[in-house]
Write a protein that holds these residues in place. Sequence first.
Motif, PDB file in Angstrom:
ATOM      1  N   ARG A 270       0.851  -1.186   0.000  1.00 40.19           N
ATOM      2  CA  ARG A 270       0.000   0.000   0.000  1.00 40.19           C
ATOM      3  C   ARG A 270       0.891   1.240   0.000  1.00 40.19           C
ATOM      4  NH1 ARG A 270      -3.708  -0.485   5.104  1.00 40.19           N
ATOM      5  NH2 ARG A 270      -2.071  -1.815   5.942  1.00 40.19           N
ATOM      6  N   VAL A 271       0.531   2.240  -0.779  1.00 36.48           N
ATOM      7  CA  VAL A 271       1.268   3.497  -0.801  1.00 36.48           C
ATOM      8  C   VAL A 271       0.274   4.644  -0.647  1.00 36.48           C
ATOM      9  CG1 VAL A 271       3.172   2.600  -2.181  1.00 36.48           C
ATOM     10  CG2 VAL A 271       1.185   3.597  -3.325  1.00 36.48           C
ATOM     11  N   PHE A 272       0.735   5.735  -0.050  1.00 38.82           N
ATOM     12  CA  PHE A 272      -0.194   6.846   0.216  1.00 38.82           C
ATOM     13  C   PHE A 272       0.564   8.159   0.305  1.00 38.82           C
ATOM     14  CE2 PHE A 272       1.509   5.775   4.320  1.00 38.82           C
ATOM     15  CZ  PHE A 272       1.522   6.956   5.049  1.00 38.82           C
ATOM     16  N   ASN A 273      -0.183   9.234   0.147  1.00 35.91           N
ATOM     17  CA  ASN A 273       0.279  10.581   0.481  1.00 35.91           C
ATOM     18  C   ASN A 273      -0.940  11.482   0.623  1.00 35.91           C
ATOM     19  OD1 ASN A 273      -0.379  11.828  -2.102  1.00 35.91           O
ATOM     20  ND2 ASN A 273       1.460  10.844  -2.947  1.00 35.91           N
ATOM     21  N   GLU A 274      -0.693  12.717   1.069  1.00 36.51           N
ATOM     22  CA  GLU A 274      -1.793  13.627   1.386  1.00 36.51           C
ATOM     23  C   GLU A 274      -2.544  14.111   0.152  1.00 36.51           C
ATOM     24  OE1 GLU A 274       2.055  15.563   0.801  1.00 36.51           O
ATOM     25  OE2 GLU A 274       1.366  14.062   2.252  1.00 36.51           O
ATOM     26  N   ARG A 275      -1.960  14.020  -1.041  1.00 39.46           N
ATOM     27  CA  ARG A 275      -2.629  14.476  -2.260  1.00 39.46           C
ATOM     28  C   ARG A 275      -3.382  13.358  -2.968  1.00 39.46           C
ATOM     29  NH1 ARG A 275       1.125  15.795  -7.174  1.00 39.46           N
ATOM     30  NH2 ARG A 275       0.998  13.518  -7.285  1.00 39.46           N
ATOM     31  N   ASP A 276      -2.763  12.173  -3.075  1.00 41.46           N
ATOM     32  CA  ASP A 276      -3.326  11.090  -3.882  1.00 41.46           C
ATOM     33  C   ASP A 276      -4.132  10.073  -3.095  1.00 41.46           C
ATOM     34  OD1 ASP A 276      -2.015  12.001  -6.308  1.00 41.46           O
ATOM     35  OD2 ASP A 276      -0.154  11.324  -5.384  1.00 41.46           O
ATOM     36  N   GLY A 277      -4.117  10.145  -1.772  1.00 45.41           N
ATOM     37  CA  GLY A 277      -4.823   9.157  -0.961  1.00 45.41           C
ATOM     38  C   GLY A 277      -4.033   7.856  -0.845  1.00 45.41           C
TER      39      GLY A 277
ATOM     40  N   GLU B 104      -7.889   3.027  -2.759  1.00 47.06           N
ATOM     41  CA  GLU B 104      -8.697   2.448  -1.698  1.00 47.06           C
ATOM     42  C   GLU B 104      -9.268   3.497  -0.751  1.00 47.06           C
ATOM     43  OE1 GLU B 104      -9.425  -0.699  -1.797  1.00 47.06           O
ATOM     44  OE2 GLU B 104      -8.163  -0.904  -3.566  1.00 47.06           O
ATOM     45  N   ARG B 105      -8.597   4.626  -0.619  1.00 45.03           N
ATOM     46  CA  ARG B 105      -9.093   5.729   0.206  1.00 45.03           C
ATOM     47  C   ARG B 105      -8.695   7.046  -0.444  1.00 45.03           C
ATOM     48  NH1 ARG B 105      -7.598   5.745   6.367  1.00 45.03           N
ATOM     49  NH2 ARG B 105      -5.556   5.011   5.652  1.00 45.03           N
ATOM     50  N   PRO B 106      -9.643   7.941  -0.681  1.00 45.89           N
ATOM     51  CA  PRO B 106      -9.290   9.246  -1.231  1.00 45.89           C
ATOM     52  C   PRO B 106      -8.554  10.080  -0.190  1.00 45.89           C
ATOM     53  CG  PRO B 106     -11.605   9.196  -0.622  1.00 45.89           C
ATOM     54  CD  PRO B 106     -11.094   7.799  -0.459  1.00 45.89           C
ATOM     55  N   ALA B 107      -7.866  11.098  -0.656  1.00 43.43           N
ATOM     56  CA  ALA B 107      -7.110  11.963   0.246  1.00 43.43           C
ATOM     57  C   ALA B 107      -8.044  12.690   1.202  1.00 43.43           C
ATOM     58  CB  ALA B 107      -6.297  12.965  -0.565  1.00 43.43           C
ATOM     59  N   VAL B 108      -7.732  12.614   2.486  1.00 43.35           N
ATOM     60  CA  VAL B 108      -8.476  13.320   3.524  1.00 43.35           C
ATOM     61  C   VAL B 108      -7.466  13.841   4.541  1.00 43.35           C
ATOM     62  CG1 VAL B 108     -10.185  13.157   5.362  1.00 43.35           C
ATOM     63  CG2 VAL B 108     -10.510  11.844   3.259  1.00 43.35           C
ATOM     64  N   ALA B 109      -7.509  15.144   4.797  1.00 38.10           N
ATOM     65  CA  ALA B 109      -6.578  15.727   5.758  1.00 38.10           C
ATOM     66  C   ALA B 109      -6.927  15.269   7.164  1.00 38.10           C
ATOM     67  CB  ALA B 109      -6.616  17.251   5.673  1.00 38.10           C
ATOM     68  N   THR B 110      -5.915  15.001   7.963  1.00 37.97           N
ATOM     69  CA  THR B 110      -6.131  14.617   9.357  1.00 37.97           C
ATOM     70  C   THR B 110      -6.715  15.799  10.123  1.00 37.97           C
ATOM     71  OG1 THR B 110      -4.291  13.052   9.313  1.00 37.97           O
ATOM     72  CG2 THR B 110      -4.987  13.856  11.473  1.00 37.97           C
TER      73      THR B 110
ATOM     74  N   GLY C 167      -3.015  12.533  15.879  1.00 42.44           N
ATOM     75  CA  GLY C 167      -3.592  13.474  14.926  1.00 42.44           C
ATOM     76  C   GLY C 167      -2.991  14.861  14.883  1.00 42.44           C
ATOM     77  N   VAL C 168      -1.812  15.058  15.446  1.00 44.67           N
ATOM     78  CA  VAL C 168      -1.177  16.379  15.365  1.00 44.67           C
ATOM     79  C   VAL C 168      -0.927  16.724  13.899  1.00 44.67           C
ATOM     80  CG1 VAL C 168       0.952  17.660  15.843  1.00 44.67           C
ATOM     81  CG2 VAL C 168      -0.125  16.295  17.640  1.00 44.67           C
ATOM     82  N   THR C 169      -1.295  17.926  13.507  1.00 43.24           N
ATOM     83  CA  THR C 169      -1.140  18.339  12.111  1.00 43.24           C
ATOM     84  C   THR C 169       0.193  19.020  11.845  1.00 43.24           C
ATOM     85  OG1 THR C 169      -2.254  20.442  12.589  1.00 43.24           O
ATOM     86  CG2 THR C 169      -3.620  18.608  11.823  1.00 43.24           C
ATOM     87  N   ARG C 170       0.773  19.631  12.876  1.00 39.24           N
ATOM     88  CA  ARG C 170       2.069  20.311  12.720  1.00 39.24           C
ATOM     89  C   ARG C 170       2.741  20.381  14.089  1.00 39.24           C
ATOM     90  NH1 ARG C 170       0.335  24.501  10.499  1.00 39.24           N
ATOM     91  NH2 ARG C 170       0.865  23.988   8.339  1.00 39.24           N
ATOM     92  N   PHE C 171       4.043  20.085  14.122  1.00 43.30           N
ATOM     93  CA  PHE C 171       4.830  20.209  15.344  1.00 43.30           C
ATOM     94  C   PHE C 171       5.619  21.513  15.283  1.00 43.30           C
ATOM     95  CE2 PHE C 171       4.247  15.628  14.891  1.00 43.30           C
ATOM     96  CZ  PHE C 171       3.891  15.241  16.188  1.00 43.30           C
ATOM     97  N   ARG C 172       5.534  22.302  16.363  1.00 45.28           N
ATOM     98  CA  ARG C 172       6.261  23.564  16.457  1.00 45.28           C
ATOM     99  C   ARG C 172       7.124  23.553  17.728  1.00 45.28           C
ATOM    100  NH1 ARG C 172       4.140  28.107  13.484  1.00 45.28           N
ATOM    101  NH2 ARG C 172       2.217  27.617  12.358  1.00 45.28           N
TER     102      ARG C 172
ATOM    103  N   LEU D 183      -3.339   9.477   6.474  1.00 45.95           N
ATOM    104  CA  LEU D 183      -3.005   9.672   5.067  1.00 45.95           C
ATOM    105  C   LEU D 183      -2.011  10.808   4.824  1.00 45.95           C
ATOM    106  CD1 LEU D 183      -6.528   9.137   3.478  1.00 45.95           C
ATOM    107  CD2 LEU D 183      -4.575   7.582   3.430  1.00 45.95           C
ATOM    108  N   ASP D 184      -1.553  11.445   5.885  1.00 43.82           N
ATOM    109  CA  ASP D 184      -0.584  12.519   5.724  1.00 43.82           C
ATOM    110  C   ASP D 184       0.459  12.415   6.827  1.00 43.82           C
ATOM    111  OD1 ASP D 184      -2.149  13.227   7.863  1.00 43.82           O
ATOM    112  OD2 ASP D 184      -2.905  15.081   7.002  1.00 43.82           O
ATOM    113  N   VAL D 185       1.538  13.140   6.643  1.00 42.92           N
ATOM    114  CA  VAL D 185       2.621  13.170   7.619  1.00 42.92           C
ATOM    115  C   VAL D 185       2.728  14.592   8.146  1.00 42.92           C
ATOM    116  CG1 VAL D 185       5.101  12.881   7.984  1.00 42.92           C
ATOM    117  CG2 VAL D 185       3.863  11.290   6.498  1.00 42.92           C
ATOM    118  N   PRO D 186       2.704  14.785   9.460  1.00 41.21           N
ATOM    119  CA  PRO D 186       2.748  16.150   9.985  1.00 41.21           C
ATOM    120  C   PRO D 186       4.081  16.839   9.729  1.00 41.21           C
ATOM    121  CG  PRO D 186       2.953  14.546  11.767  1.00 41.21           C
ATOM    122  CD  PRO D 186       2.590  13.779  10.526  1.00 41.21           C
TER     123      PRO D 186
END
Length: 250
Positions: free
Chosen positions: A55-62, A84-90, A116-121, A152-155
Amino acid sequence: MGEARYRRKMSRSDPRLYLPASESAFAEGRIIPLLPGQAHYLGNVMRQSVGSSVRVFNERDGEWAGEISVLKKDRGNVLLHSCERPAVATRGVELLFAPLKRDATELVIRMGTELGVTRFRPVITERTNTHRLNLERLSVIATEAAEQCERLDVPEIRVPVPLRVALSEWPEDRVLFAALERRPGEGADMQAAALLIGPEGGFSGPEVEMLHRHKAVHALTLGPLVLRAETAVCAGLARLAGGGEGMARG
């Protein structure tokens, strides 16, 4: 319904890899190159071979089902079959945290990604015990956590900045909850944009005053006990996800 379909069609034993979005969007029948480290992982760690499912994924292609079409020591390709899953932002919050010792910081990144953290600062406070972070390694840890927890995305992980700088740039209309020790909580019904966790030993007196003065900052109590910083991250994220109990105006 869509999630149930995904569970039926995809096996948890299938390796799951994050492939950053490129000029070639995922599509049925398209061949996508793996990164060198991923080829090594599939062949030497997971003992996969040509024809194995992946399985492969990214935030644009799902997320896409495919199979390994080429697998060498330092390179490989995946033949894509179906989305198998469309792109959905966390859906989650940003995490502002004071860097800790290496193992503790890595745990914060791993747990935060899973929660579910979207960005680490990272923010540097008066009591921060380390000012150096290996951002490349932390990015790898966040990617591995995203692969394992099926988001489906990496923060994103930002470069550390002083707390005063982060607060000076923070918009007043973006609610920022700060975990402050021994502060009584009050009920609050508002959507959090971010969570701030301080260093071991807590914020200094001047830092607490600075937080109180910022209009976006609200206090978050994590109970009567003093928690380790990495434990506070987990507790704070869970508290915000639970709907706002124990929050008070900063």
